[in-house]
Design an enzyme around this catalytic site. Sequence first.
Site, short mmCIF file in Angstrom:
data_model
loop_
_atom_site.label_atom_id
_atom_site.label_comp_id
_atom_site.label_asym_id
_atom_site.label_seq_id
_atom_site.Cartn_x
_atom_site.Cartn_y
_atom_site.Cartn_z
N HIS A 64 0.86 -1.19 0.00
CA HIS A 64 0.00 0.00 0.00
C HIS A 64 0.90 1.23 0.00
O HIS A 64 2.12 1.11 0.15
CB HIS A 64 -0.96 0.00 1.20
CG HIS A 64 -0.30 0.09 2.54
ND1 HIS A 64 0.60 -0.85 2.98
CD2 HIS A 64 -0.38 1.03 3.54
CE1 HIS A 64 1.01 -0.51 4.21
NE2 HIS A 64 0.44 0.62 4.56
N HIS A 66 1.21 3.94 2.00
CA HIS A 66 1.62 4.72 3.18
C HIS A 66 3.14 4.91 3.11
O HIS A 66 3.87 3.99 2.71
CB HIS A 66 1.24 3.99 4.48
CG HIS A 66 -0.20 4.20 4.87
ND1 HIS A 66 -0.85 3.42 5.79
CD2 HIS A 66 -1.09 5.14 4.46
CE1 HIS A 66 -2.09 3.86 5.93
NE2 HIS A 66 -2.26 4.89 5.14
N ASP A 68 5.73 4.85 4.96
CA ASP A 68 6.75 3.94 5.52
C ASP A 68 7.03 2.75 4.60
O ASP A 68 8.07 2.11 4.71
CB ASP A 68 6.39 3.46 6.94
CG ASP A 68 5.00 2.87 7.07
OD1 ASP A 68 4.10 3.31 6.34
OD2 ASP A 68 4.81 1.97 7.91
N HIS A 142 -7.09 -2.05 5.51
CA HIS A 142 -6.28 -0.99 6.12
C HIS A 142 -7.07 0.31 5.94
O HIS A 142 -8.24 0.26 5.55
CB HIS A 142 -4.93 -0.97 5.39
CG HIS A 142 -3.83 -0.32 6.17
ND1 HIS A 142 -3.70 -0.44 7.53
CD2 HIS A 142 -2.78 0.44 5.76
CE1 HIS A 142 -2.62 0.23 7.92
NE2 HIS A 142 -2.05 0.77 6.87
N ASP A 210 0.34 -4.18 6.41
CA ASP A 210 -0.60 -3.42 7.23
C ASP A 210 -2.07 -3.78 6.98
O ASP A 210 -2.58 -3.64 5.87
CB ASP A 210 -0.42 -1.92 6.99
CG ASP A 210 0.99 -1.46 7.35
OD1 ASP A 210 1.86 -2.33 7.54
OD2 ASP A 210 1.20 -0.24 7.44
N HIS A 269 7.37 -5.26 11.00
CA HIS A 269 6.60 -4.02 11.16
C HIS A 269 6.33 -3.74 12.64
O HIS A 269 5.23 -3.33 13.03
CB HIS A 269 5.28 -4.12 10.36
CG HIS A 269 4.65 -2.79 10.03
ND1 HIS A 269 3.79 -2.16 10.88
CD2 HIS A 269 4.76 -1.97 8.96
CE1 HIS A 269 3.37 -1.02 10.34
NE2 HIS A 269 3.96 -0.88 9.16
#
Length: 303
Positions: A64, A66, A68, A142, A210, A269
């Site tokens: 995804h 995001h 990070d 998520h 995530d 993570h």
Amino acid sequence: MAERIELTFLGTGSAIPTSRRNHPAMLLKYKGENILVDCGEGTQRQFRKAGINPCKITKILISHWHGDHVFGLPGILNTLRLNGYNRKLEIYGPEGSKEWVRKYLDLVGRRGTDLDLKVVEVSSGVIINDEDFFVECEEMDHDCPAVGYSFVVKEKMRLDKDKLVKLKIPNSPLLAELAKGKVVEIGGKKVDGKKLLYKEEARKVSFVMDTRMNENAVNLAKGADLLVCEATFSKEESSELLGERAHLSSVEAAGIAKKAGVKSLALVHLSQRYEGIPKIILGEAREVFEDVIVPEDLESVEL
Ligand SMILES: [Zn+2]
Ligand SMILES: [Zn+2]
């Protein structure tokens, strides 16, 4: 001997990097394939530390968008360009990936356009189907479009080398016929290929990054040899926080491994709050699922 799958954990941290854990990134190596799963900031330096040349990357799977998981992408694309990367680079990611890659290429500048990129937006099902392996994905839950991936080496019938030696069958193009299970005449004798074959079982590595707890994660990881799963928090965190942040706890991740009947589990993570105490996450998960590790950055496993 089966070709090995080698998985290197380039980054095992989460939103905020620590001295011990960089942002998420993993490199799966199988035959000529080097598949990068997520690309957090600083991933290209992790490549250097691991002694791996980033130009070897063949495909990138993004869970995804995001930061990070993707802030390392412009840097790595720029390095590939500077190093004369000359193959087609395939990037797979959830809905919106084409627009994200375009924005990231803008950061690299006009020269980013010398890279030959193929960007594919995916949601579920088989997304890559090679002769020896396939990759499939499932949607995760998520707070933005997100997917998990499974890399599967297909089951294969192989010639038993010991039997070939015992029967004094020389190396020749006829071996290819035997490998197909055909009857072949060698030195005046009929040899039945079927009797020389053995089954090499399929092997599977799944990546659940995530997400909130969800059934797709269980289905995706079903029967995997290794499940790499996010475990951002301890079981002590409230379900409100887990739901609000859309992440898994140690025991939820272990619960997915158990329900999916996987052979082993690697938890990644981790929140920065477990920097010095990953054993909390490991101990909690082990109460639910025994064969679990919490890898450090640059560790690798083979299967
Ligand atoms: Zn994350
Ligand atoms: Zn996220």
